[in-house]
Write a protein that holds these residues in place. Structure first.
Motif, PDB file in Angstrom:
ATOM      1  N   LEU A  51       0.447  -1.001  -0.095  1.00 39.03           N
ATOM      2  CA  LEU A  51      -0.101   0.159  -0.180  1.00 39.03           C
ATOM      3  C   LEU A  51       1.069   1.102   0.293  1.00 39.03           C
ATOM      4  CD1 LEU A  51      -2.735   0.793   0.393  1.00 39.03           C
ATOM      5  CD2 LEU A  51      -2.568   1.417   2.507  1.00 39.03           C
ATOM      6  N   MET A  52       2.136   1.481   0.292  1.00 35.47           N
ATOM      7  CA  MET A  52       2.795   2.451   1.064  1.00 35.47           C
ATOM      8  C   MET A  52       4.094   2.649  -0.487  1.00 35.47           C
ATOM      9  SD  MET A  52       2.287   3.635   3.904  1.00 35.47           S
ATOM     10  CE  MET A  52       0.183   2.569   4.161  1.00 35.47           C
ATOM     11  N   THR A  53       3.589   1.307  -1.260  1.00 34.32           N
ATOM     12  CA  THR A  53       4.258   1.889  -2.686  1.00 34.32           C
ATOM     13  C   THR A  53       3.463   1.469  -3.045  1.00 34.32           C
ATOM     14  OG1 THR A  53       5.531  -0.183  -2.285  1.00 34.32           O
ATOM     15  CG2 THR A  53       5.396   0.556  -4.453  1.00 34.32           C
ATOM     16  N   ALA A  54       1.768   1.731  -3.405  1.00 32.62           N
ATOM     17  CA  ALA A  54       1.142   2.317  -4.326  1.00 32.62           C
ATOM     18  C   ALA A  54       0.924   3.562  -3.870  1.00 32.62           C
ATOM     19  CB  ALA A  54       0.019   1.040  -4.216  1.00 32.62           C
ATOM     20  N   LEU A  55       0.920   4.021  -2.212  1.00 34.65           N
ATOM     21  CA  LEU A  55       0.778   5.227  -2.060  1.00 34.65           C
ATOM     22  C   LEU A  55       1.814   6.394  -2.848  1.00 34.65           C
ATOM     23  CD1 LEU A  55      -0.573   5.311   1.695  1.00 34.65           C
ATOM     24  CD2 LEU A  55      -1.817   6.536  -1.018  1.00 34.65           C
ATOM     25  N   ALA A  56       3.606   5.808  -2.617  1.00 37.92           N
ATOM     26  CA  ALA A  56       4.677   6.612  -3.392  1.00 37.92           C
ATOM     27  C   ALA A  56       4.380   7.089  -4.378  1.00 37.92           C
ATOM     28  CB  ALA A  56       5.798   5.645  -3.051  1.00 37.92           C
ATOM     29  N   ALA A  57       3.885   6.486  -5.336  1.00 36.30           N
ATOM     30  CA  ALA A  57       3.039   6.736  -6.448  1.00 36.30           C
ATOM     31  C   ALA A  57       1.805   8.169  -6.741  1.00 36.30           C
ATOM     32  CB  ALA A  57       2.904   5.805  -7.603  1.00 36.30           C
ATOM     33  N   THR A  58       1.041   7.636  -5.675  1.00 39.76           N
ATOM     34  CA  THR A  58      -0.082   8.702  -6.059  1.00 39.76           C
ATOM     35  C   THR A  58      -0.378   9.775  -5.326  1.00 39.76           C
ATOM     36  OG1 THR A  58      -1.323   7.550  -3.737  1.00 39.76           O
ATOM     37  CG2 THR A  58      -1.477   6.763  -6.701  1.00 39.76           C
ATOM     38  N   VAL A  59       0.459   9.812  -4.024  1.00 38.95           N
ATOM     39  CA  VAL A  59       0.613  11.192  -3.095  1.00 38.95           C
ATOM     40  C   VAL A  59       1.506  11.870  -3.569  1.00 38.95           C
ATOM     41  CG1 VAL A  59       1.285  12.058  -0.635  1.00 38.95           C
ATOM     42  CG2 VAL A  59      -0.648   9.962  -1.299  1.00 38.95           C
ATOM     43  N   GLY A  60       1.306  13.160  -4.685  1.00 35.84           N
ATOM     44  CA  GLY A  60       2.421  13.912  -4.639  1.00 35.84           C
ATOM     45  C   GLY A  60       1.714  14.838  -5.588  1.00 35.84           C
ATOM     46  N   THR A  61       2.573  15.785  -6.620  1.00 35.11           N
ATOM     47  CA  THR A  61       2.359  16.696  -6.842  1.00 35.11           C
ATOM     48  C   THR A  61       0.752  17.066  -6.838  1.00 35.11           C
ATOM     49  OG1 THR A  61       2.229  16.481  -9.220  1.00 35.11           O
ATOM     50  CG2 THR A  61       4.230  17.348  -7.648  1.00 35.11           C
ATOM     51  N   GLY A  62       0.073  16.288  -7.291  1.00 36.60           N
ATOM     52  CA  GLY A  62      -1.430  16.512  -7.517  1.00 36.60           C
ATOM     53  C   GLY A  62      -1.975  17.081  -6.251  1.00 36.60           C
ATOM     54  N   ASN A  63      -1.448  16.819  -5.299  1.00 37.11           N
ATOM     55  CA  ASN A  63      -2.446  16.549  -3.740  1.00 37.11           C
ATOM     56  C   ASN A  63      -1.824  18.349  -3.518  1.00 37.11           C
ATOM     57  OD1 ASN A  63      -1.372  13.667  -3.725  1.00 37.11           O
ATOM     58  ND2 ASN A  63      -2.936  13.890  -2.321  1.00 37.11           N
ATOM     59  N   ILE A  64      -0.957  18.995  -3.618  1.00 39.64           N
ATOM     60  CA  ILE A  64      -0.279  19.463  -3.250  1.00 39.64           C
ATOM     61  C   ILE A  64      -0.847  20.971  -4.391  1.00 39.64           C
ATOM     62  CG2 ILE A  64       0.927  21.742  -3.187  1.00 39.64           C
ATOM     63  CD1 ILE A  64       3.130  19.239  -1.419  1.00 39.64           C
ATOM     64  N   ALA A  65      -0.071  20.985  -5.667  1.00 44.16           N
ATOM     65  CA  ALA A  65       0.152  21.500  -7.068  1.00 44.16           C
ATOM     66  C   ALA A  65      -1.663  21.540  -7.538  1.00 44.16           C
ATOM     67  CB  ALA A  65       0.811  21.274  -8.158  1.00 44.16           C
ATOM     68  N   GLY A  66      -1.937  20.476  -7.879  1.00 48.08           N
ATOM     69  CA  GLY A  66      -3.089  20.057  -8.304  1.00 48.08           C
ATOM     70  C   GLY A  66      -4.200  20.239  -7.260  1.00 48.08           C
ATOM     71  N   VAL A  67      -4.297  20.002  -6.495  1.00 48.90           N
ATOM     72  CA  VAL A  67      -5.925  20.580  -5.181  1.00 48.90           C
ATOM     73  C   VAL A  67      -6.201  22.036  -5.856  1.00 48.90           C
ATOM     74  CG1 VAL A  67      -5.862  20.759  -2.916  1.00 48.90           C
ATOM     75  CG2 VAL A  67      -5.480  18.898  -4.231  1.00 48.90           C
ATOM     76  N   ALA A  68      -4.386  22.721  -5.494  1.00 53.25           N
ATOM     77  CA  ALA A  68      -4.735  24.046  -5.878  1.00 53.25           C
ATOM     78  C   ALA A  68      -4.886  24.530  -6.790  1.00 53.25           C
ATOM     79  CB  ALA A  68      -3.509  24.911  -5.460  1.00 53.25           C
ATOM     80  N   THR A  69      -4.775  24.636  -8.068  1.00 53.12           N
ATOM     81  CA  THR A  69      -5.629  24.113  -9.358  1.00 53.12           C
ATOM     82  C   THR A  69      -6.619  24.988  -9.240  1.00 53.12           C
ATOM     83  OG1 THR A  69      -3.052  24.119 -10.795  1.00 53.12           O
ATOM     84  CG2 THR A  69      -5.281  23.460 -12.491  1.00 53.12           C
ATOM     85  N   ALA A  70      -7.447  23.202  -8.902  1.00 53.66           N
ATOM     86  CA  ALA A  70      -8.772  22.840  -8.776  1.00 53.66           C
ATOM     87  C   ALA A  70      -9.521  24.183  -8.339  1.00 53.66           C
ATOM     88  CB  ALA A  70      -9.026  21.308  -8.258  1.00 53.66           C
ATOM     89  N   ILE A  71      -8.828  24.365  -7.411  1.00 50.57           N
ATOM     90  CA  ILE A  71      -9.671  25.972  -6.425  1.00 50.57           C
ATOM     91  C   ILE A  71      -9.673  25.880  -7.160  1.00 50.57           C
ATOM     92  CG2 ILE A  71      -9.532  26.724  -4.729  1.00 50.57           C
ATOM     93  CD1 ILE A  71      -8.951  24.396  -2.901  1.00 50.57           C
ATOM     94  N   ALA A  72      -8.307  27.145  -7.487  1.00 51.80           N
ATOM     95  CA  ALA A  72      -8.110  28.611  -8.273  1.00 51.80           C
ATOM     96  C   ALA A  72      -8.904  28.010  -9.486  1.00 51.80           C
ATOM     97  CB  ALA A  72      -6.449  28.691  -8.785  1.00 51.80           C
ATOM     98  N   ILE A  73      -8.556  27.530 -10.325  1.00 50.73           N
ATOM     99  CA  ILE A  73     -10.122  27.700 -11.330  1.00 50.73           C
ATOM    100  C   ILE A  73     -11.560  27.523 -11.004  1.00 50.73           C
ATOM    101  CG2 ILE A  73     -10.505  26.514 -13.860  1.00 50.73           C
ATOM    102  CD1 ILE A  73      -7.614  26.194 -13.744  1.00 50.73           C
ATOM    103  N   GLY A  74     -11.734  26.479 -10.625  1.00 49.57           N
ATOM    104  CA  GLY A  74     -13.632  25.677 -10.622  1.00 49.57           C
ATOM    105  C   GLY A  74     -13.439  26.563  -8.659  1.00 49.57           C
ATOM    106  N   GLY A  75     -12.965  27.341  -7.999  1.00 48.87           N
ATOM    107  CA  GLY A  75     -13.343  27.445  -6.903  1.00 48.87           C
ATOM    108  C   GLY A  75     -13.803  26.831  -5.903  1.00 48.87           C
TER     109      GLY A  75
END
Length: 441
Positions: A51-75
């Motif tokens: 699970l940690m290996t899978a999370l290593a691949a998924t917890v990344g830039t999307g959790n920081i930059a991706g969320v910020a982009t979503a809220i900056a554009i979609g509110g």
């Protein structure tokens, strides 16, 4: 692709009678139990390390930059749609992992190997073998983009802007560290992920909770904004250009899927190496990756952006997240986020290295392992020192191509998912049920 991914997840959630949502507590219990698997369980690493290996691949830039982009554009409403994506995606991730373990094989080294390509080959038969090969090809190519160069480029950029470190220096250091870990194969990747991933997630969550504690009076208003603007348009305020309901939904769903990877099928590749006696148990462990990634980590980012008031400043991506932490921690908040982003992205490089290796091994055999690891390590350097606008576009396209074969197999093999799940829980309920037979001495 977003419609197909969400539609498949909703179909599986209904097929499983909402089991992934109703069994979240069971899932956490299985994660904890997975630290010490049962005697006789087959696999190379513990379910927890998988699970940690899978999370290593998924917890990344999307959790920081991706969320910020979503809220900056979609509110703020975009965060609500990220939550909905995660709840639906838990069923997708559960099915992906269950099928990967149920149909896994052993390779030339005697190690367990699985994933959508094996589920397609062994579950749907030889007439569908081309679909499994298509997944492996697109997955093997996509890894060099989204899992390698994009991540190393993000690390190099944030270290350069925050600490003045040359991309050549950071690229060289990343290349050495990556090569050292990859030489040990899945066992060393799992060992590193088992220690690094929990530490980075807990550290980031603690930092976010401190920010939320500082702005505790803003939390009720933040949730009110999230729920209100998930269903109503948002007018322009500050640097924010305004957003429709469709923008909130589109970017919330898109960034949610990008972050937790439910629907891509990648998590099953890592979980197939986990020690287990039952595929359903692996599925329960695997689905918690989506919960942790999106419901926990992404929510922390989203709430920090909203309570600090920077979400409508006109900034986007990692720059917006950096601004939020700098507002809460003047003088060092931006450096704290830079370190978090660098660690998140580096673990993604390690997790995706394993995914790509197994895809190419499926196509070309185990002889590809050493050349692949060398090439992957070199591409870390390439990504750190080059412009990657085209690579981002290519990686998104390849992700869509690899998702399609996986989604087809999930729908066609859903009867197998339902049967294995029902058999597992029927047996567990039978074991746990009190005996109605009187005891005679």
């Amino acid at each position: 692709m977003l419609v197909l991914i969400l539609g498949t997840g909703l179909f599986l959630q209904l097929r499983l009678k909402l089991m992934p949502i109703l069994r979240i507590v069971t899932g956490f219990r299985m994660v904890w139990k997975g630290r010490k698997p049962e005697a006789g369980a087959e696999g190379e690493i513990t379910p927890y390390a998988a699970l940690m290996t899978a999370l290593a691949a998924t917890v990344g830039t999307g959790n920081i930059a991706g969320v910020a982009t979503a809220i900056a554009i979609g509110g703020p409403g975009a965060l609500f749609w990220m939550w909905m994506t995660a709840l639906v995606g838990m069923a997708t991730k559960y099915a992906e992992v269950l099928l990967a373990v149920h149909f896994r094989e052993t390779d030339d080294h005697g190690e367990h190997i699985g994933g959508p390509m094996f589920a397609i080959k062994n579950g749907l038969g030889r007439h569908w073998a081309w679909l499994g090969a298509a997944f492996a090809l697109f997955g093997g190519l996509a890894g060099f983009g989204i899992g390698n160069m994009v991540q190393s480029n993000s690390i190099a950029a944030v270290l350069s802007s925050s600490f003045g470190i040359s991309p050549w220096v950071s690229g060289a250091v990343m290349m050495v560290l990556t090569g050292f870990v990859l030489l040990g194969g899945v066992k060393r990747i799992g060992a590193v992920a088992e220690k690094l991933v929990p530490a980075m997630c807990i550290g980031y969550i603690v930092a976010s909770l401190i920010v939320l504690g500082m702005y505790a009076d803003q939390i009720p208003q933040a949730f009110a904004l999230i729920f209100k603007h998930a269903f109503t348009p948002l007018a322009a305020t500050g640097g924010f250009t305004g957003a429709t309901i469709m923008l909130a939904m589109r970017y919330g769903v898109a960034r949610g899927i990008f972050s937790n990877e439910a629907g891509l099928g990648t998590a099953g590749i890592a979980q197939a190496a986990g020690q287990t006696k039952n595929a359903a148990e692996s599925g329960l462990v695997g689905m918690m990756g989506t919960f942790i990634d999106t419901i926990v980590v992404c929510t922390m980012t989203g709430l920090v952006l909203i309570v600090t008031g920077v979400w409508n400043s006109g900034l986007k991506g990692a720059e917006l997240s950096s601004s939020a932490f700098a507002t809460a921690f003047p003088g060092f908040g931006q450096y704290l986020l830079a370190i978090a982003l660098a660690v998140f992205a580096f673990t993604t490089i390690l997790g995706w290295a394993y995914y790509g290796e197994k895809c190419w091994e499926y196509l070309l055999g185990s002889k590809v392992e050493v050349p692949y690891r060398v090439l992957w390590t070199l591409f870390v350097m390439v990504g750190a020192v080059t412009q990657l606008d085209f690579v981002w576009l290519l990686a998104d396209t390849l992700n869509a191509f690899m998702a399609f074969p996986n989604l087809v197999s999930l729908v066609l093999l859903s009867p197998v998912v339902a049967k294995v799940t029902n058999d597992y829980f029927d047996r567990k309920d039978l074991i746990c049920a009190p005996s109605t037979v009187p005891v005679r001495w």
